[in-house]
Write an enzyme that holds these catalytic residues in place. Structure first.
Site, PDB file in Angstrom:
ATOM      1  N   LYS A 149       0.864  -1.192   0.000  1.00  0.00           N
ATOM      2  CA  LYS A 149       0.000   0.000   0.000  1.00  0.00           C
ATOM      3  C   LYS A 149       0.899   1.240   0.000  1.00  0.00           C
ATOM      4  CE  LYS A 149      -3.907   1.648   2.865  1.00  0.00           C
ATOM      5  NZ  LYS A 149      -4.793   1.250   3.983  1.00  0.00           N
ATOM      6  N   SER A 186      -9.494   0.819   3.148  1.00  0.00           N
ATOM      7  CA  SER A 186      -8.725   1.737   2.324  1.00  0.00           C
ATOM      8  C   SER A 186      -7.607   1.042   1.555  1.00  0.00           C
ATOM      9  CB  SER A 186      -8.120   2.856   3.175  1.00  0.00           C
ATOM     10  OG  SER A 186      -7.219   2.324   4.129  1.00  0.00           O
ATOM     11  N   SER A 203      -9.581  -1.612   7.213  1.00  0.00           N
ATOM     12  CA  SER A 203      -9.014  -1.410   5.879  1.00  0.00           C
ATOM     13  C   SER A 203      -8.242  -2.595   5.318  1.00  0.00           C
ATOM     14  CB  SER A 203      -8.122  -0.166   5.865  1.00  0.00           C
ATOM     15  OG  SER A 203      -8.914   0.986   5.997  1.00  0.00           O
TER      16      SER A 203
END
Lengths: 464, 60
Positions: A75, A151, A175
């Site tokens: 990420k 996310s 997330s």
């Protein structure tokens, strides 16, 4: 796509080459990412250097580390040496490149894994959908008109689309678990404080967790074990040694397993309930265990997130409001206005909810709950309907994950299909520091076929 | 809390915190703060024993 375990074994035995695996991975990213929008950077040059180093090591005949030659991506809130850490924000594009790798990237490198890139996310991790206005939405490989979840949406969709076998993400309120659920993959949110967060862009210091995603439980275990270890640079990281996961030593049939009712039943749509029933039946779980402070814990998580996230960004929001994500900037500002008495009450409620959960673990080893109320909505959905109630989609996809991360429990999310065209995840929740129990139950569900990763035909390699 | 009081609170604290937003932006922030206020009701008034520590992490 080969699993991480198969890649590492093949390379160690000299059956496949590190460069061969890497070039095939880079080719898959080039072919499939335009449809999914997972990658914000591909670190091909670095990856080739790391692959060459593994090949050199192999030539010496020395034993290879456990993830030697396994491609992975992170990420884009993880620091990657020489790259700007975007954390999903255009506002960060002008920042200096990271001077060093994040702690977990260093661990993965030591384990021999090959970093191939950085992945899309909701700006500053404030969202459950990865509908990033600046970098575009990440798309769900099972239907690209649907969200990947967030996310860590790029991290989940990159696995679900078969581009890499392992990715890393973060989970403040859900997330890791929400995108795992919506993309039909395995995700591990370890105990709060288990894995070091140093060298990552923070969102909520009191709630941020990091963890891995994979298409099978073995790969989840390999990556999780590679990243364990205390770190004095992260004040929340527990000062305890790594505890290597031994799922073979756990008799799943003897575990006491309960289904969370109340809040978790009320906010579960039909497919989520069916998925939980399917898992519960396979595990002979006891029904309807009440976690009475679940709603209060979710509320506490919402307030802590708003207050800390808002405070973190206040100065930049004052100066550069227009450059922030339109979908979350007003929520961030509203969070910065939360009275301190609410925040302190939320932190004390968090402790009280934790103590209640500990009483549940006197009677149970694993608690089961849906990971999301519904499967992936279409991109742009403003609302979702749960059992006849219409609620805002973006803040509500974490309604079933927030009470659990608020109190820091380890959770493995497993994908369940229930005959539907889109998957949904089930949370396997254990007492603090018992990731091994979550993973043992996950592997049993995977081996029995109750839980399954399915690579969509559009993303299969030609030889699959 | 009624909407007028909420809007007054939001406008005052925005000023206190140093924001300079236009009317439309203030309206959107008020909508978000209203959601937080509603959400916080589930835990705001729970009576807790004095022994419950907020568990901040600061370690010198």
């Amino acid at each position: 796509m080969m699993s991480a375990r198969a890649i590492a074994a093949g390379i160690a035995q000299g059956e496949i080459g590190t460069s061969e695996i890497l070039e095939a991975t880079l080719e898959r990213i080039q072919r499939h990412d335009p449809a999914l929008n997972c990658f914000t950077a591909v670190t091909a040059e670095r990856a080739r250097r790391e692959a060459a180093a593994i090949d050199e090591l192999r030539k010496t005949g020395a034993p290879l580390p456990p993830l030697a030659g396994v491609p992975y991506a992170v990420k884009n809130l993880f620091d990657i040496e020489g790259e700007v850490t975007l954390a999903g924000g255009k506002i960060n594009e002008g920042n200096a490149p990271a001077s060093a790798d994040a702690a977990l990237v260093r661990h993965m490198k030591q384990a021999g894994a090959i970093l191939v890139g950085a992945l899309n996310m909701d700006e500053h991790a404030y969202g459950f959908t990865t509908e990033n206005t600046h970098y575009g939405p990440s798309r769900n490989p099972h239907d690209i008109s649907h969200i990947a979840g967030g996310s860590s949406g790029g991290s989940a969709a990159a696995i679900a689309g078969g581009m890499v076998p392992i990715t890393l993400g973060s989970d403040t309120n859900g997330s890791i678990r929400v995108p795992s659920s919506l993309c039909g993959i395995y995700g591990l949110k370890p105990t709060f404080g288990r894995l070091s967060r140093s060298g990552t862009f923070p969102f909520v210091h009191d709630l941020d967790h990091l963890g891995p995603f994979a298409s099978c439980v073995d790969d989840l275990i390999m990556s999780y074990d590679a990243m364990q270890g205390s770190d004095a640079h992260d004040p929340c990281c527990a000062q305890k040694p790594a505890e290597m996961t031994n799922v073979d030593g756990i008799d799943v049939a003897s575990l006491r397993i309960g289904i969370l009712g109340g809040w978790f039943e009320h906010w579960a749509g039909a497919q989520a309930r069916e998925a939980v029933q399917c898992v519960a039946a396979a595990l002979k779980a006891e029904r309807n265990i009440e976690f009475t402070l679940a709603e209060a814990a979710r509320s506490a998580a919402f307030v802590i997130t708003g207050a800390q996230g808002g405070a973190l960004h206040r100065q930049n929001l004052i100066r550069q409001y227009d450059h922030y994500e339109p979908l979350s900037r007003d929520r961030l500002i509203a969070g910065s206005l939360i009275p301190s008495s609410w925040l302190l009450q939320a932190q004390r409620v968090r402790r009280t909810a934790y103590e209640e959960a500990m009483t549940l673990f006197e009677r149970f080893d694993i608690l089961i709950a849906p990971a999301t109320p519904v499967p992936a909505p279409t991109i742009g959905s403003e609302t979702i309907e749960i059992n006849g109630e219409t609620i805002a989609a973006r803040p509500s996809m974490g309604i079933l994950t927030q009470p659990i991360s608020c109190i820091g429990l380890p959770v493995c999310t497993v994908p369940v299909w229930s005959g539907a065209s889109l998957p949904i995840g089930v949370q396997l929740i254990a007492a603090p520091w018992r990731e091994d129990l979550c993973l043992a139950v996950a592997r049993q569900l995977e081996q029995s076929g109750i839980s399954q990763f399915r690579l969509p035909p559009a993303f299969m390699d030609t030889d699959q | 809390m009624d909407q007028t009081n909420l809007k007054t609170y939001v406008c005052s604290t925005l000023q206190l915190q140093g924001y300079a937003l236009d009317e439309e932006q203030v309206h959107r922030v008020t909508t978000q703060f209203t959601r937080i206020e509603e959400m916080s009701r589930a835990m705001r008034d729970i009576s807790l024993p004095l022994s419950i520590d907020p568990a901040a992490v600061f370690r010198p």
